[in-house]
Design a protein around this motif. Sequence first.
Motif, mmCIF file in Angstrom:
data_model
loop_
_atom_site.group_PDB
_atom_site.id
_atom_site.type_symbol
_atom_site.label_atom_id
_atom_site.label_comp_id
_atom_site.label_asym_id
_atom_site.label_seq_id
_atom_site.Cartn_x
_atom_site.Cartn_y
_atom_site.Cartn_z
ATOM 1 N N VAL A 51 -10.346 76.327 23.006
ATOM 2 C CA VAL A 51 -9.793 77.471 23.759
ATOM 3 C C VAL A 51 -9.255 78.613 22.557
ATOM 4 O O VAL A 51 -8.921 79.586 23.064
ATOM 5 N N ALA A 89 -6.378 76.102 37.764
ATOM 6 C CA ALA A 89 -7.422 76.539 37.217
ATOM 7 C C ALA A 89 -8.392 77.128 38.262
ATOM 8 O O ALA A 89 -8.912 78.185 38.401
ATOM 9 N N MET A 136 -6.619 76.635 30.926
ATOM 10 C CA MET A 136 -7.615 77.407 30.298
ATOM 11 C C MET A 136 -9.032 76.882 30.175
ATOM 12 O O MET A 136 -10.193 77.240 30.235
ATOM 13 N N GLN A 179 -10.572 82.267 23.083
ATOM 14 C CA GLN A 179 -10.118 82.939 24.146
ATOM 15 C C GLN A 179 -8.774 82.938 24.315
ATOM 16 O O GLN A 179 -8.208 83.462 25.613
ATOM 17 N N VAL A 180 -7.816 82.320 23.514
ATOM 18 C CA VAL A 180 -6.319 82.350 23.678
ATOM 19 C C VAL A 180 -5.702 83.135 22.718
ATOM 20 O O VAL A 180 -5.965 83.014 21.455
ATOM 21 N N THR A 208 -9.831 85.457 29.345
ATOM 22 C CA THR A 208 -9.207 85.408 28.311
ATOM 23 C C THR A 208 -7.560 85.085 28.917
ATOM 24 O O THR A 208 -7.189 85.460 29.937
ATOM 25 N N LEU A 209 -6.679 84.448 27.944
ATOM 26 C CA LEU A 209 -5.382 84.326 27.990
ATOM 27 C C LEU A 209 -4.453 84.550 27.056
ATOM 28 O O LEU A 209 -4.936 84.297 25.679
#
Length: 208
Positions: free
Chosen positions: A109, A184, A68, A112-113, A79-80
């Motif tokens: 991250v 990735a 990520m 975003q996780v 996003t994850l």
Amino acid sequence: LGIGMIDKVVVLSNVFKEFWKFFCPAVYIPNPVEICPIEECANLEGNNIVWVGRLSAEKKPEDVLKMMKEVLQLYPDATLTIIGLTIIGKSEEKEYEDKLFELAAQLGVTDQVCFEGFHKDVSPFYQKASVFVFTSSFEGFSMAVSESRGYGLPVCMYDLPYMELIRDKKGVISVDQGDYKSLANNVVKILNDKAYRCLLYTSPSPRD
């Protein structure tokens, strides 16, 4: 239990069948695969990556976090979503989970996780995703891969060439074990190109 006492072994891939045939009779029986109705499949919109599995070392959730960080350098809007828990009641598993949270923070991250924990029904997460990522070091039969393909999601994963479920390579991009940077790069390619995203579900995919 000695090998000589086994009448027959039931396995989940033809590769395992060939191995066990050296020791005793073996038969391959595929697990049933459910495919959801077309109207319930992922619409492949948005930029969300989904990872589903038990939070344990052999599943390598650390690698999806490292992946990520690479993805965000090339596709900052991604996003994850991570769905899964460690084994409840084991202190060492809780410690492992905490280390994942710490790693996400170290990699920068966290924002975003999303760690979603355990869900009995993961269908909403598949439906809202654009790509499924799988980082296991080994599997017999993966329900998560089966489910994600059933929802029409492209799959980016560490190579498990013996896994019967993905031997046709349709909708699947495989990279070498541990090569989260290639993972990735392929995820970014899918996020950047919806036509390619949709093509992956019906066409054989290249090995990275």
